[in-house]
Write an enzyme that holds these catalytic residues in place. Structure first.
Site, PDB file in Angstrom:
ATOM      1  N   ALA A 104       0.810  -1.223   0.000  1.00 47.00           N
ATOM      2  CA  ALA A 104       0.000   0.000   0.000  1.00 47.00           C
ATOM      3  C   ALA A 104       0.844   1.274   0.000  1.00 47.00           C
ATOM      4  O   ALA A 104       0.439   2.280  -0.586  1.00 47.00           O
ATOM      5  CB  ALA A 104      -0.941  -0.007   1.199  1.00 47.00           C
ATOM      6  N   LEU A 105       2.013   1.247   0.638  1.00 45.74           N
ATOM      7  CA  LEU A 105       2.839   2.449   0.670  1.00 45.74           C
ATOM      8  C   LEU A 105       3.452   2.776  -0.691  1.00 45.74           C
ATOM      9  O   LEU A 105       3.847   3.916  -0.935  1.00 45.74           O
ATOM     10  CB  LEU A 105       3.936   2.329   1.728  1.00 45.74           C
ATOM     11  CG  LEU A 105       3.444   2.411   3.170  1.00 45.74           C
ATOM     12  CD1 LEU A 105       4.587   2.142   4.136  1.00 45.74           C
ATOM     13  CD2 LEU A 105       2.798   3.764   3.463  1.00 45.74           C
TER      14      LEU A 105
ATOM     15  N   THR B 157       0.852  -4.322  16.014  1.00 47.02           N
ATOM     16  CA  THR B 157       1.701  -3.149  16.193  1.00 47.02           C
ATOM     17  C   THR B 157       1.075  -1.914  15.551  1.00 47.02           C
ATOM     18  O   THR B 157       0.057  -1.985  14.865  1.00 47.02           O
ATOM     19  CB  THR B 157       3.094  -3.376  15.565  1.00 47.02           C
ATOM     20  OG1 THR B 157       2.945  -3.414  14.140  1.00 47.02           O
ATOM     21  CG2 THR B 157       3.726  -4.664  16.070  1.00 47.02           C
TER      22      THR B 157
ATOM     23  N   ILE C 107      -4.418  -5.207   6.833  1.00 44.06           N
ATOM     24  CA  ILE C 107      -5.089  -5.913   7.927  1.00 44.06           C
ATOM     25  C   ILE C 107      -4.383  -5.565   9.233  1.00 44.06           C
ATOM     26  O   ILE C 107      -3.164  -5.659   9.331  1.00 44.06           O
ATOM     27  CB  ILE C 107      -5.070  -7.432   7.686  1.00 44.06           C
ATOM     28  CG1 ILE C 107      -5.804  -7.769   6.371  1.00 44.06           C
ATOM     29  CG2 ILE C 107      -5.706  -8.173   8.864  1.00 44.06           C
ATOM     30  CD1 ILE C 107      -5.698  -9.225   5.951  1.00 44.06           C
TER      31      ILE C 107
ATOM     32  N   ARG D 217     -15.552  -7.799   1.987  1.00 41.68           N
ATOM     33  CA  ARG D 217     -15.641  -6.512   1.311  1.00 41.68           C
ATOM     34  C   ARG D 217     -15.019  -6.474  -0.080  1.00 41.68           C
ATOM     35  O   ARG D 217     -15.292  -5.583  -0.867  1.00 41.68           O
ATOM     36  CB  ARG D 217     -14.964  -5.434   2.179  1.00 41.68           C
ATOM     37  CG  ARG D 217     -15.733  -5.113   3.438  1.00 41.68           C
ATOM     38  CD  ARG D 217     -14.864  -4.421   4.487  1.00 41.68           C
ATOM     39  NE  ARG D 217     -15.640  -4.024   5.648  1.00 41.68           N
ATOM     40  CZ  ARG D 217     -16.075  -4.855   6.590  1.00 41.68           C
ATOM     41  NH1 ARG D 217     -15.795  -6.136   6.516  1.00 41.68           N
ATOM     42  NH2 ARG D 217     -16.768  -4.409   7.617  1.00 41.68           N
TER      43      ARG D 217
ATOM     44  N   CYS E 181      -4.941  -3.945   0.519  1.00 43.33           N
ATOM     45  CA  CYS E 181      -5.573  -4.503   1.712  1.00 43.33           C
ATOM     46  C   CYS E 181      -4.597  -4.428   2.875  1.00 43.33           C
ATOM     47  O   CYS E 181      -3.532  -5.048   2.834  1.00 43.33           O
ATOM     48  CB  CYS E 181      -6.007  -5.942   1.462  1.00 43.33           C
ATOM     49  SG  CYS E 181      -6.787  -6.691   2.912  1.00 43.33           S
TER      50      CYS E 181
ATOM     51  N   HIS F 163       2.101  -0.424  13.075  1.00 44.26           N
ATOM     52  CA  HIS F 163       2.352  -0.432  11.627  1.00 44.26           C
ATOM     53  C   HIS F 163       1.064  -0.280  10.816  1.00 44.26           C
ATOM     54  O   HIS F 163       1.047   0.404   9.793  1.00 44.26           O
ATOM     55  CB  HIS F 163       3.082  -1.717  11.236  1.00 44.26           C
ATOM     56  CG  HIS F 163       3.574  -1.732   9.834  1.00 44.26           C
ATOM     57  ND1 HIS F 163       4.573  -0.900   9.380  1.00 44.26           N
ATOM     58  CD2 HIS F 163       3.187  -2.473   8.765  1.00 44.26           C
ATOM     59  CE1 HIS F 163       4.789  -1.122   8.098  1.00 44.26           C
ATOM     60  NE2 HIS F 163       3.960  -2.077   7.701  1.00 44.26           N
TER      61      HIS F 163
END
Length: 157
Positions: free
Chosen positions: A63-64, A93, A89, A134, A87, A95
């Site tokens: 995602a980053l 932590t 999840i 989803r 995605c 993160h």
């Protein structure tokens, strides 16, 4: 002007994908889920009339990395709208929050800086079960958002 909307008619949402070019950036992290998002998104784009040859689908590690690929696509000025798929999840932590917040903010910044609509369908969920529940609908929804916003942006310019 009470009770009158004359002169203030809202534009109708257009889901006509003909002649649109759509760029999709898919994060590979949680690949099975993001692939389901992508399949649903592409199928819906085609159902809305976007020609398959006008859909560019690329993948990135996570995602980053999605925003930098979106930015490159936006810089090319070859696309009517973009789609972000991923995605995230929740784990044990901090993160999760970092990735969710930073990727979301960067995607918004790319859209604003480049004046291009981006449908953000990066799931942020508590567990894999929520992601699967989803994935298909969010993939379809991202396609509809991209087409509607591409048409709106064209009307506004």
């Amino acid at each position: 002007m009470q009770g009158s909307d004359k002169g203030h008619a809202a534009a109708q949402a257009s889901l006509n994908g003909q002649d649109l070019r759509i760029g999709i950036v898919q994060a590979r992290f949680n690949h099975a889920i993001t692939s389901r998002l992508a399949e649903a998104c592409v199928a819906e784009l085609k159902a809305l009339g976007v020609d398959e040859k006008h859909i560019r689908h690329v993948t990135v590690p996570g995602a980053l990395e999605v925003p930098i690929a979106l930015n490159a696509m936006a810089d090319s000025q070859d696309y009517s709208a973009l789609v972000a798929l991923g995605c995230i999840i929740r784990g044990e932590t901090y993160h999760f929050e970092l990735v969710a917040n930073e990727s979301g903010a960067a995607i918004t910044r790319v859209g604003l800086d480049n004046q291009i609509a981006i449908a953000n369908a990066i799931l942020t969920v508590e567990n894999e079960e929520q992601a699967w529940a989803r994935a298909e609908e969010k993939g379809r929804d991202a396609a509809r958002v991209a087409v509607e916003m591409a048409n709106l942006m064209e009307d506004l310019q």
